[in-house]
Each structure stands twice: as structure tokens, then as C-alpha cells.
Enzyme design. Structure first.
Site, PDB file in Angstrom:
ATOM      1  N   GLU A  31     -13.241   2.292   5.220  1.00  0.00           N
ATOM      2  CA  GLU A  31     -13.024   1.970   6.628  1.00  0.00           C
ATOM      3  C   GLU A  31     -14.298   1.465   6.759  1.00  0.00           C
ATOM      4  O   GLU A  31     -14.866   0.873   7.760  1.00  0.00           O
ATOM      5  CB  GLU A  31     -12.210   2.122   6.889  1.00  0.00           C
ATOM      6  N   ALA A  79      -6.213   5.186   5.232  1.00  0.00           N
ATOM      7  CA  ALA A  79      -7.362   5.981   5.945  1.00  0.00           C
ATOM      8  C   ALA A  79      -7.962   6.356   4.906  1.00  0.00           C
ATOM      9  O   ALA A  79      -8.619   7.603   5.851  1.00  0.00           O
ATOM     10  CB  ALA A  79      -6.226   7.388   6.265  1.00  0.00           C
ATOM     11  N   PHE A 129      -8.387   1.493  11.116  1.00  0.00           N
ATOM     12  CA  PHE A 129      -6.913   1.693  12.359  1.00  0.00           C
ATOM     13  C   PHE A 129      -7.387   2.187  13.375  1.00  0.00           C
ATOM     14  O   PHE A 129      -6.951   3.421  14.210  1.00  0.00           O
ATOM     15  CB  PHE A 129      -6.665   3.034  11.171  1.00  0.00           C
ATOM     16  N   ARG A 145      -8.121  -1.748   8.445  1.00  0.00           N
ATOM     17  CA  ARG A 145      -9.102  -1.251   8.081  1.00  0.00           C
ATOM     18  C   ARG A 145      -9.799  -0.863   9.388  1.00  0.00           C
ATOM     19  O   ARG A 145     -10.582  -1.583  10.072  1.00  0.00           O
ATOM     20  CB  ARG A 145     -10.058  -2.751   7.713  1.00  0.00           C
ATOM     21  N   ARG A 147      -5.583   6.881  16.850  1.00  0.00           N
ATOM     22  CA  ARG A 147      -7.241   7.290  16.497  1.00  0.00           C
ATOM     23  C   ARG A 147      -8.318   6.449  16.671  1.00  0.00           C
ATOM     24  O   ARG A 147      -9.757   6.708  17.513  1.00  0.00           O
ATOM     25  CB  ARG A 147      -7.281   5.908  14.908  1.00  0.00           C
ATOM     26  N   PHE A 184      -5.812  -4.674   3.365  1.00  0.00           N
ATOM     27  CA  PHE A 184      -6.388  -3.939   4.252  1.00  0.00           C
ATOM     28  C   PHE A 184      -5.986  -3.516   5.877  1.00  0.00           C
ATOM     29  O   PHE A 184      -6.228  -3.304   6.710  1.00  0.00           O
ATOM     30  CB  PHE A 184      -7.578  -5.866   4.857  1.00  0.00           C
ATOM     31  N   GLN A 229       1.068  -1.343  -0.132  1.00  0.00           N
ATOM     32  CA  GLN A 229       0.159  -0.235   0.108  1.00  0.00           C
ATOM     33  C   GLN A 229       1.009   1.162   0.195  1.00  0.00           C
ATOM     34  O   GLN A 229       0.228   2.239  -0.197  1.00  0.00           O
ATOM     35  CB  GLN A 229      -0.742  -0.093   1.247  1.00  0.00           C
TER      36      GLN A 229
HETATM   37  N1  MTE Z   1     -11.137  -3.509   0.409  1.00  0.00           N
HETATM   38  C1  MTE Z   1     -10.517  -4.034  -1.078  1.00  0.00           C
HETATM   39  N2  MTE Z   1     -11.171  -4.697  -1.517  1.00  0.00           N
HETATM   40  N3  MTE Z   1      -9.466  -4.444  -0.532  1.00  0.00           N
HETATM   41  C2  MTE Z   1      -8.532  -4.012   1.174  1.00  0.00           C
HETATM   42  O1  MTE Z   1      -7.978  -4.123   0.417  1.00  0.00           O
HETATM   43  N4  MTE Z   1      -8.786  -2.241   2.061  1.00  0.00           N
HETATM   44  C3  MTE Z   1      -8.550  -1.314   2.811  1.00  0.00           C
HETATM   45  C4  MTE Z   1      -9.654  -0.394   1.817  1.00  0.00           C
HETATM   46  N5  MTE Z   1     -10.637  -0.982   0.931  1.00  0.00           N
HETATM   47  C5  MTE Z   1      -9.203  -3.192   1.448  1.00  0.00           C
HETATM   48  C6  MTE Z   1     -10.493  -2.437   1.151  1.00  0.00           C
HETATM   49  C7  MTE Z   1      -8.375  -0.254   3.655  1.00  0.00           C
HETATM   50  S1  MTE Z   1      -8.003  -0.964   4.926  1.00  0.00           S
HETATM   51  C8  MTE Z   1      -8.212   1.244   3.493  1.00  0.00           C
HETATM   52  S2  MTE Z   1      -7.338   2.321   3.715  1.00  0.00           S
HETATM   53  C9  MTE Z   1      -8.899   1.539   2.307  1.00  0.00           C
HETATM   54  O2  MTE Z   1      -9.638   0.510   1.440  1.00  0.00           O
HETATM   55  C10 MTE Z   1      -7.643   2.435   1.557  1.00  0.00           C
HETATM   56  O3  MTE Z   1      -8.807   2.737   0.424  1.00  0.00           O
HETATM   57  P1  MTE Z   1      -8.663   4.130  -0.448  1.00  0.00           P
HETATM   58  O4  MTE Z   1      -8.416   5.157   0.501  1.00  0.00           O
HETATM   59  O5  MTE Z   1      -8.976   3.577  -1.795  1.00  0.00           O
HETATM   60  O6  MTE Z   1     -10.490   3.301   0.269  1.00  0.00           O
HETATM   61 MO1  MOS Z   2      -6.020   0.812   6.435  1.00  0.00          MO
HETATM   62  S1  MOS Z   2      -6.168   0.371   7.710  1.00  0.00           S
HETATM   63  O1  MOS Z   2      -5.835   2.897   6.707  1.00  0.00           O
HETATM   64  O2  MOS Z   2      -4.813   0.544   5.269  1.00  0.00           O
END
Ligand code: MTE
Ligand code: MOS
Length: 770
Positions: free
Chosen positions: A721, A520, A353, A351, A319, A237, A206
Site C-alpha cells: 500500500e 494491511a 485503508f 489500498r 487509520r 486492492f 482476500q
Molecule cells: N497489487 C496487485 N497487483 N493487486 C492487488 O489487488 N492489492 C494491494 C497491494 N498490492 C493489490 C496489490 C493491497 S490493498 C494490499 S493490502 C496488498 O497488496 C496486499 O498484499 P500484501 O500484504 O501481500 O502486500
Molecule cells: Mo489492502 S486495502 O489492506 O486490502
């Protein structure tokens, strides 16, 4: 004369499928382990510590070296630069050096001809340990005072006085388990040596920029010698925000030393043993309230298990503090947070945090108040919601300006027939001795922005080729959430061209530098805006040219449906691009964005850490079997706020997935460590994530209609999240079902995850003596 601008079904606001949807399901999407292997490619495996806390008396690797297929073995001594992957504090060795700090820690790496040979060889080390006392649990670390930093305190008003003067008071404790990320694609990286001892790394991360910097420091070279690329992750995640660093650094080390391509794809068991998880928490609360259940004063003491190193634990625990209020106004409040250092995996982003754990505390408080007063928990939730000033100030002194929780709750209560079902469930429970049902409606308010202010920035790079096709790149990474699709939709919208004309490309440190992690939930907020900025720069240049061509003013130039109009004349987007090229106008631009309005003083825990909040609410209905503890989620109704959706299909996917992942965290996913600190649940055989069949049979999801009051991309809101925390309704409903055993007169002793075992124990404690 002109047609009304057509509602463009293929751009921003459209429920398009994920750009890789067909490739995901057909297997054509290329993940790192699918990439063609170059000749001479070596595979890696790690040697893991068998002890939780020990001195390494001797590490004998002779048999490892001599094993079939082994080309090289690496330990801390082979690292030319810094032996560290700590993202903030440098306390996270790549290879343990003389001291192991958790069972599963990496000690050395083997590079061999095949994966199997590397893994077999890694097991042949002869290691002599001298055990040291290990703190494995929060309570053990608490007793020894092992904290990563001094306890943090956030407060407003005088909670001690409010507790003393309140008519009612209760206190209690909630334990909340951790969670493994269980991304389908495990941690993986492939490194290729380049000219001049440069390295190219393909990583499932990430955070490409952080890996670039860590690898550079590890090799002792400048950042420009390292390039990190990621096209997509098979789920992350939060588990690949910092912890993708181990495979990236060890493959880079081996590739650099051996001058051969190297790949490291972690075995699932090793992945679970090596990597950190969601922090488990113990939350103590003390609350004073009035006859209506309105909270007057509350004190929370949060304690979390951080593992052996700092990783992101400081921000994660912050958080948790920021979300200890959830949607509720806490007039007098104190939140103290202890971050315990333990001899376990270094817990990390997951997810939410820390937010989910923080919210669990206050939702438990509300459930306890309701039981104590003999009220419906929803009534208690409602009297405590944030409202107009002065009931709108959070414990960190940010004013809640966009509060739509009361409206969402009211809409959901009506839509899901909360009152009618409450009565039906009471009747069911009166008529059934063994099966009991429970119901709960819980809301979510989640703060959007990195709480470390400087991380709220993003960059993008857009090229328009002379045929009018577009190359899109930005610092965000794709992990399945659909970020790439959303950003492409915004660029297609800006240029008024078809989605197919926008090429989505892999994230690379070579195109957009110094990026923040995609985390985030801020990916589309930040990268969407940066990409728009780049597109707008190019568009301005095209407008100036078109105005000249069409002999009109720039204000009269309109981009619409693949064409650029000025007065009665028009050109296709591609024709204008070609004309711009011939006129020697640059068709390439970077774009940059930083989130406005935010500021925060961590020393005082005061400020405006969040640009805005995302809201939602869910009603869950569950059934438990009071003889076995077995349980089911029968029905879920939810309404979730994504502002003005860029893509409703992707948003609903995020909501559904987030909810089910949260449900797994709070019901079936249990991390179990033995007395020596070894994680015994390190594969799907023992660690139970929700299956497709665990999706609630009735699952009604709705997007809240409304736009973000702040100026975000498309007036949308972050969605990644927040929906995970809607699953707290499942935990509350299970608590409600258990409480029914004692006529809702006693607070059940139910901790998370509410496994059948815990539910049964909680029921047994409540059962009237028969
Ligand atoms: N959705 C999928 N399919 N796979 C993932 O790994 N990670 C989550 C969320 N949704 C995740 C997911 C987490 S922890 C975060 S912070 C956000 O996606 C990150 O992406 P975004 O900032 O584009 O929403
Ligand atoms: Mo998501 S826990 O902020 O990668």
C-alpha cells in the site's frame, strides 16, 4: 576447501518474475470464471434496488420466476441461517429485507441456465417502493447526525492553546473523492454442493476464512462444513477483503438448496453499483505555526462517507487518524473523526485503508502554510519532519524509532534536482501565459500492522515429499502482488533448494484455518514468517538426522545449493528427504507467527499499533492548461523503502502500480452520484482509470538501500500500500501549478480528484481580473 556460499540468484533477494507472470500474459492462469464448468452448473444474477432509501411495499417476482431458463429465485426468506455478511458488525444483509438502504442494494438472486438469462430475468421484478428521506452525502449525514459510532478523538498536548498563541494561523477545508477498485476480474464465486450438505466455494477473496464463517452462519452449519479456496485474484486492492462475501454467500445458498453447482460472476456495472469503494472525506483543519512554517498546533476534523453499513469503516477511519501526521511532528494536535452513515454503497478497504485520506489533510496544510509565508513547500515540509526525541512522538503516542524520511528526502531532492527544476519551472511559468507547470516533493510514512492487534497472526503448512519436492501453503492470498512468489523464495532459501522445487498452492481454509485477510500490506511479513517457521521445524528434524548420518554435530550441518553437508560428506536435499522418510521422520509441519511488540488501546487511542513504518518520497512535475484544465504528469522521481527487498522486481512493480493507482484516485477517477443517489459512473465509459499511456513519460524509481531495523522476514518491509500515497505529490504539484496563476500568493481552492473541470474552476477563481 569449501566454496563460499554462492550468491543464490534464484532465491530470497532475487528479482524473480511473478510465479504466474507467463500465465498471466498468455491467458493460461486460471481464474474462477476460467475453471471447467461442471454439468448442471447454474449462473446467478442479482436484482438491485432502484431507490436509495425506501420501504419495500411489495416485491413481485412472478415474472422473474416465469422467465426463460430460470431455475430458482432467492430472497431473504430463503436463508436458513443469518442474512448477513457484516464482517464486524452484523448490519449488512445479503438480501435487503423490507428496507433498502442504497440504490444498487441486492434484493434477490436468480439462478438460471445461462448468465444472459439470469441477468435478463433479474430485471423483470415488479417492485413498489415507499421512499424514505435519504442521506447521500457527508454533509447531509452530518446535518442529521447519522454516525456509525461516536466521534473518535486522538490528541496530544493542548492544541487549543497552541493555536491561540501561534504567530500565524490558517484554517481550511479539503474534500477528497472516493475511488472504485476497478479490479480487472470482477467479484466472482462458484459453489459446489458436497456430501452431507457441505459446500465447497471457489471465491475471488482476500479473506477465505471470513467467507467460510459467513457462509456457515448463513447456512446455519458449523465452519467445518464449508471450505473456501482461492488460487488467485485478478486484482483486489481491498475491494475483496469483505465484499467478496455477496457472491460467495448467494452461490453457496443456491448450491446448498438446489444441490447443483452455481457460479456468480458479477457484471461490471452491477459490481460498481453493488460494492463499496474508497471512503470520500471532508477534512477541516485549523493550524498555528511560526515564521519558518513550523507547526505549533493543529486540529483536524475528519468526516467520511461510510455508506449504509459498518463494514470496515471503523478501522479505516482509525487509520486515517493514524496517518494525519504523515512524516510530521505535530507538537499539539487534536484529530476528531466522524464516520457518517449514508444511503450509498458500504465503503470499504482500498489500498491505504484510510491512510491516504488522512495524509492528504496534513499535506494540504503544509502547502497552505508555504503559500501563506511565501516559502517553498519543501522547506516547510523539512522543518516539520519527525526528528530526535522529543520531536518523535505521534498523536497516538507511539515513538517513531525508525525515521528515515529526512534521509530519503535529502537523497531524492539531490537526485531529482529539485532546486534546479524549481527555478526552471518558475522561468517557464513566467514565459507562458496558458500552460503552467508545478512541482512538489511529498514524503510517506505508513504504519505497518493491522491496527486491530489480534489480526496480526498467520499460519502455514509445508510438506516435503520423499523426493525432496516441497508443497507450500499458507493463509495469504495472491491478488497479483507477488505474495506467493515471495513466500516461496523464503522457503527455497531456508532449504537452499531451487524455486522450481517449491510448489505454490491455492489458499484454502482446509489447510490453514482461522486466517486474517491478506491486507494491511502485511501478507509477506506474516505469511513469510509462518512459512519459515514451518520450514525450520522440518529443517531441524533433517539436521538431526543428517548429523547422525554424517557423525557430526548438528551445528556442522550446512544446507547449501540443493545439498546438505556435514564435514566432508553430503547428500542431496532429495536424498536426505528420502532417508528421513525411511527413518520414519515427519516431513510435514505447520508454522505460526504473530507480530511482536504491538499493543493498542482504542478507548484512549494510545499505544504502539505499528511494528514499524515504511517510508518513501516522490517528486512530481506536472503541467496544466489554464484554458481547459487539462493536465499531465510529466516526470516522477521517487525513492521508496522496502527494507531489504525479498524481490526487487516485484517490489518495483508494486511501487509503480501503487503510484499510478494513487494518481488515478487524485486526478481522473471521479465517482458521480445523481440527486436520487444513483451512481452514474459505473463503467469504464464514465469512470476514468489511468491507462498505460497515463504512466508518467519520465518515471524514475529507486529502492532505498537499508534493512528493516525490526526482525521481519528477510529484514524486508511491507510494500503493497505505501507507494500509493507517493501520488499525493501529483496533487500537490497540480496545486502548485494552479497557484502559479496568482503568483503563489493565494491558496487555490482545489479538491480531489483534480479533474480538468476542478483545475479549471480553481484557476478561474485565482485569475486576476483581466
Ligand atoms: N497489487 C496487485 N497487483 N493487486 C492487488 O489487488 N492489492 C494491494 C497491494 N498490492 C493489490 C496489490 C493491497 S490493498 C494490499 S493490502 C496488498 O497488496 C496486499 O498484499 P500484501 O500484504 O501481500 O502486500
Ligand atoms: Mo489492502 S486495502 O489492506 O486490502
Amino acid at each position: 576447501m569449501d566454496r563460499e556460499p554462492a550468491e543464490v540468484a534464484t532465491r530470497a533477494g532475487a528479482g524473480l518474475q511473478h510465479d504466474s507472470a507467463a500465465k498471466h500474459v498468455s491467458g493460461a492462469a486460471v481464474y474462477i470464471d476460467d475453471m471447467p464448468e461442471l454439468p448442471g452448473l447454474l449462473h446467478m444474477a442479482l436484482g438491485l434496488s432502484a431507490h436509495a432509501h425506501a420501504k419495500i411495499v411489495s416485491l413481485d417476482l412472478k415474472k422473474v420466476h416465469a422467465a426463460p431458463g430460470v431455475v430458482a429465485v432467492f430472497t431473504a426468506r430463503d436463508i436458513p441461517g443469518r442474512n448477513d455478511v457484516g464482517p464486524v458488525i452484523h448490519d449488512d444483509p445479503i438480501f435487503a429485507d423490507g428496507l433498502v438502504q442504497y440504490a444498487g442494494q441486492s434484493l434477490f438472486a436468480v439462478a438460471a441456465q445461462t448468465v444472459e438469462l439470469a441477468r435478463a430475468a433479474a430485471r423483470l421484478a415488479v417492485i413498489v417502493y415507499e421512499d424514505l428521506p435519504a442521506a447521500l452525502t457527508i454533509e447531509q449525514a452530518r446535518a442529521l447526525g447519522l454516525e456509525l459510532e461516536k466521534p473518535q478523538r486522538m490528541s496530544r498536548g493542548d492544541s487549543a492553546a497552541a493555536l491561540k498563541s501561534a504567530k500565524h494561523r490558517l484554517h481550511g477545508r479539503l474534500e477528497i473523492g472516493g475511488q472504485d477498485h476497478f479490479y480487472l476480474e470482477g467479484q466472482v464465486a462458484m459453489a459446489l454442493p458436497q456430501e452431507d450438505r457441505d459446500v465447497q466455494i471457489f471465491s475471488s477473496t482476500q479473506h477465505p476464512s471470513e467467507l467460510q464463517h459467513l457462509v456457515a452462519d448463513m447456512l446455519g452449519v458449523p465452519s467445518n462444513a464449508v471450505t473456501v479456496e482461492v488460487r488467485r485474484m485478478g486484482g483486489a486492492f481491498g475491494g475483496k477483503e469483505t465484499q467478496a462475501a455477496l457472491p460467495a454467500t448467494v452461490t453457496a445458498l443456491a448450491a446448498s438448496k438446489l444441490r447443483r453447482p452455481v457460479k456468480f460472476c458479477m457484471d461490471r456495472d452491477d459490481d460498481m453499483l453493488l460494492t463499496g469503494k474508497r471512503h470520500d472525506f471532508v477534512i477541516d483543519y485549523d493550524c498555528g505555526f511560526d515564521d519558518d512554517g513550523r507547526i505549533e498546533g493543529v486540529e483536524f476534523v475528519l468526516a467520511s462517507r461510510c455508506g449504509y453499513s459498518t463494514d470496515l469503516s471503523l478501522a479505516i477511519n482509525d487509520r486515517a487518524m493514524f496517518h494525519s501526521d504523515n512524516c510530521y511532528f505535530l507538537p499539539h494536535v487534536s484529530i476528531v473523526s466522524h464516520r457518517y452513515r449514508t444511503n450509498t454503497q458500504s465503503n470499504t478497504a482500498f489500498r491505504g485503508f484510510g491512510g491516504p485520506q488522512g495524509m492528504m489533510g496534513v499535506e494540504r496544510v503544509i502547502d497552505a502554510i508555504a503559500l501563506k509565508l511565501g516559502k517553498d513547500a519543501l522547506a516547510v515540509r523539512k522543518v516539520n519532519l519527525y526528528g530526535p526525541a522529543p520531536r518523535n512522538i505521534t498523536p497516538y503516542h507511539q515513538a517513531v524509532e525508525d525515521n528515515i524520511a529526512p534521509d530519503i528526502i535529502a537523497a531524492l531532492e539531490a537526485k531529482a534536482d529539485y532546486a534546479g527544476r524549481r527555478a526552471a519551472i518558475a522561468a517557464f511559468n513566467a514565459a507562458n501565459a496558458v500552460l503552467k507547470r508545478g512541482l512538489a516533493l511529498t514524503p510517506v510514512k505508513f504504519g505497518i500492522s493491522f491496527t486491530t492487534t489480534h489480526l496480526n497472526q498467520a499460519g502455514a503448512l509445508v510438506h516435503v515429499y520423499a523426493d525432496g519436492s516441497v508443497h507450500l501453503n499458507h493463509g495469504g492470498t495472491e491478488m497479483g502482488q507477488g505474495l506467493f512468489t515471495k513466500v516461496a523464495q523464503m522457503v527455497a532459501e531456508e532449504f537452499q533448494i531451487e524455486m522450481a522445487a517449491v510448489k505454490i498452492t491455492a489458499t484454502t481454509t482446509a489447510k490453514v484455518p482461522n486466517t486474517s485477510a491478506t491486507a494491511a500490506s502485511a501478507g509477506s511479513d506474516l505469511n513469510g514468517m509462518a512459512a519459515l517457521a514451518a520450514a525450520r521445524t522440518i529443517k531441524e528434524r533433517l539436521i538431526a538426522l543428517a548429523a547422525k548420518r554424517f557423525s557430526c554435530t548438528p551445528e556442522n550441518i550446512v544446507f547449501r545449493d540443493g545439498r546438505v553437508h556435514g564435514g566432508t560428506a553430503s547428500l542431496s536435499f532429495g536424498e536426505l528427504a528420502r532417508a528421513a522418510h525411511l527413518a520414519r521422520i515427519s516431513l510435514s509441519s505447520t508454522g505460526f507467527y504473530k507480530t511482536p511488540k504491538i499493543h493498542y488501546s482504542r478507548a484512549e487511542h494510545r499505544g504502539r499499533p505499528f511494528y514499524y513504518y515504511a517510508y518513501g518520497a516522490a517528486v512530481s512535475e506536472v503541467a496544466i492548461d489554464t484554458l481547459t484544465g487539462e493536465n499531465r504528469v510529466l516526470r516522477v522521481d521517487l525513492i521508496h523503502d522496502v527494507g531489504r527487498s525479498i524481490n526487487p522486481a516485484l517490489d518495483l512493480g508494486q511501487i509503480e502500480g501503487g503510484f499510478v493507482q494513487g494518481m488515478g484516485w487524485l486526478t481522473s477517477e471521479e465517482l458521480w452520484f445523481d440527486a436520487s443517489g444513483k451512481l452514474r459512473t459505473h463503467a469504464p465509459s464514465t469512470y476514468k482509470i489511468p491507462a498505460a499511456s497515463d504512466r508518467p513519460p519520465v518515471f524514475n524509481m529507486e529502492l532505498w538501500k537499508g534493512e528493516n531495523r525490526e526482525e521481519t522476514v528477510h529484514r524486508s518491509k511491507a510494500v503493497g500500500e505505501p507507494p500509493l500515497m507517493l501520488a499525493i505529490s501529483v496533487f500537490s504539484a497540480l496545486t502548485d501549478a494552479v497557484a502559479s496563476v496568482a503568483d503563489h500568493k493565494i491558496m487555490p481552492h482545489l479538491d480531489a480528484p483534480a479533474t480538468p473541470e476542478r483545475i479549471l474552476l480553481a484557476v478561474e477563481k485565482l485569475r486576476p481580473v483581466l
